[in-house]
Design an enzyme around this catalytic site. Structure first.
Site, PDB file in Angstrom:
ATOM      1  CB  THR A 137      -0.937   0.022   1.224  1.00 12.98           C
ATOM      2  OG1 THR A 137      -1.853  -1.075   1.134  1.00 12.98           O
ATOM      3  CG2 THR A 137      -1.746   1.308   1.275  1.00 12.98           C
TER       4      THR A 137
ATOM      5  CG  PHE B 142       0.278   4.587   3.786  1.00 10.92           C
ATOM      6  CD1 PHE B 142      -0.874   4.612   4.545  1.00 10.92           C
ATOM      7  CD2 PHE B 142       0.871   3.357   3.517  1.00 10.92           C
ATOM      8  CE1 PHE B 142      -1.443   3.438   5.036  1.00 10.92           C
ATOM      9  CE2 PHE B 142       0.312   2.180   3.996  1.00 10.92           C
ATOM     10  CZ  PHE B 142      -0.853   2.226   4.753  1.00 10.92           C
TER      11      PHE B 142
END
Length: 280
Positions: free
Chosen positions: A171, A173
């Protein structure tokens, strides 16, 4: 001490990123993304850390709608290799558990272990919240799929490590600030993020993007959104390699303005080293 707002409960992946990259800051848990943005807008928090893309699930819903209107600017990016552990209350084993609680995306990314153990998946608001709920229930038949930090925070026993189906689950960020702080030019790889609108005309997008091609600019992201639910105008979020002060990107952004409206630079920030790993 800086206060960084993030969405989720203590032990969530966003919390892990805060601890890894900003250990001296105070991480502040928020129930929703709206609450994250509101915490910074009100001055209660100085910065916000939000997930924006996942290598399996794609873009994080809603974020791209909030971001252009938030008044916040991207000042950094961080990539996290997502780890999900199967955890339960002390005394539980893989033979005692019957249900597994987690966020819908996490359940979808851990189908193999759920199927192997014959567990009934139950959806929770987020992964760390699922761990908290299981801990509070104290039921040896309940398990959670959550990041390792959640087991530590809520006193759960890890039954299986790294239960995600794919080992490339990552992921991205971004750190958001009320202040526009641009990374300096000529000091390492930089990413520039911006949004723009095109009118619903033939070849409008083709013309808008032509300047990036002719100036040799690598565009790493281009995503479209309807504006205010209307079909007549489309907003795009784009990311490119380079700094707006670089001659090629400067020319490309100037050309972009001829064919679009509302061009807004969201951030000019250092490229995370992970980008080099993924490209090499």
């Amino acid at each position: 001490m800086a206060r960084i707002a993030y969405q989720g409960e203590p032990g969530a992946n966003s919390h892990i990123v805060c601890k890894q990259h900003y250990p001296d800051a105070e991480a502040v848990a928020c129930a929703s993304f709206e609450d994250v943005f509101a915490a910074v807008a009100s001055g209660d928090c100085d910065l916000a850390l939000i997930p924006i893309d996942n290598s399996i699930a794609g873009r994080v819903a809603d974020i791209h709608h909030f971001l252009p209107q938030s008044g916040l600017h991207i000042v950094a990016e961080h990539f996290l290799r997502i780890q999900f552990h199967l955890m339960a209350n002390p005394g539980a084993t893989v033979d005692t558990i019957r249900t597994v609680h987690s966020h819908v995306h996490a359940l979808g990314q851990c189908r193999k272990v759920i199927r192997e153990l014959g567990l009934t998946p139950l959806i929770s608001g987020d992964t760390a919240g699922a761990a908290r709920e299981v801990a509070e229930a104290g039921d040896l038949s309940q398990a959670a799929i959550a990041p390792p930090l959640a087991a530590e925070i809520y006193g759960l026993t890890i039954l299986r490590e790294d239960v995600e189906d794919e080992d490339h689950n990552t992921t991205r960020f971004v750190l958001l600030s009320p202040d526009f702080v641009a990374a300096p030019a000529g000091n390492g790889p930089v990413v520039t993020s911006f949004v723009f609108n095109v009118r619903n005309l033939p070849a409008a997008l083709y013309k808008a993007l032509g300047g990036f091609a002719t100036n040799g600019i690598n565009m790493t992201k281009l995503e479209s959104y309807m504006v205010n639910g209307e079909f007549t105008a489309t907003q795009f979020l784009a990311e490119v390699d380079g700094h707006p002060d670089d001659p090629g990107l400067k020319r490309a952004l100037e050309e972009l303005e001829f064919f679009t409206t509302d061009v807004k630079v969201l951030g000019v920030y250092p490229a995370d080293p992970f980008r080099g790993v993924s490209e090499g």
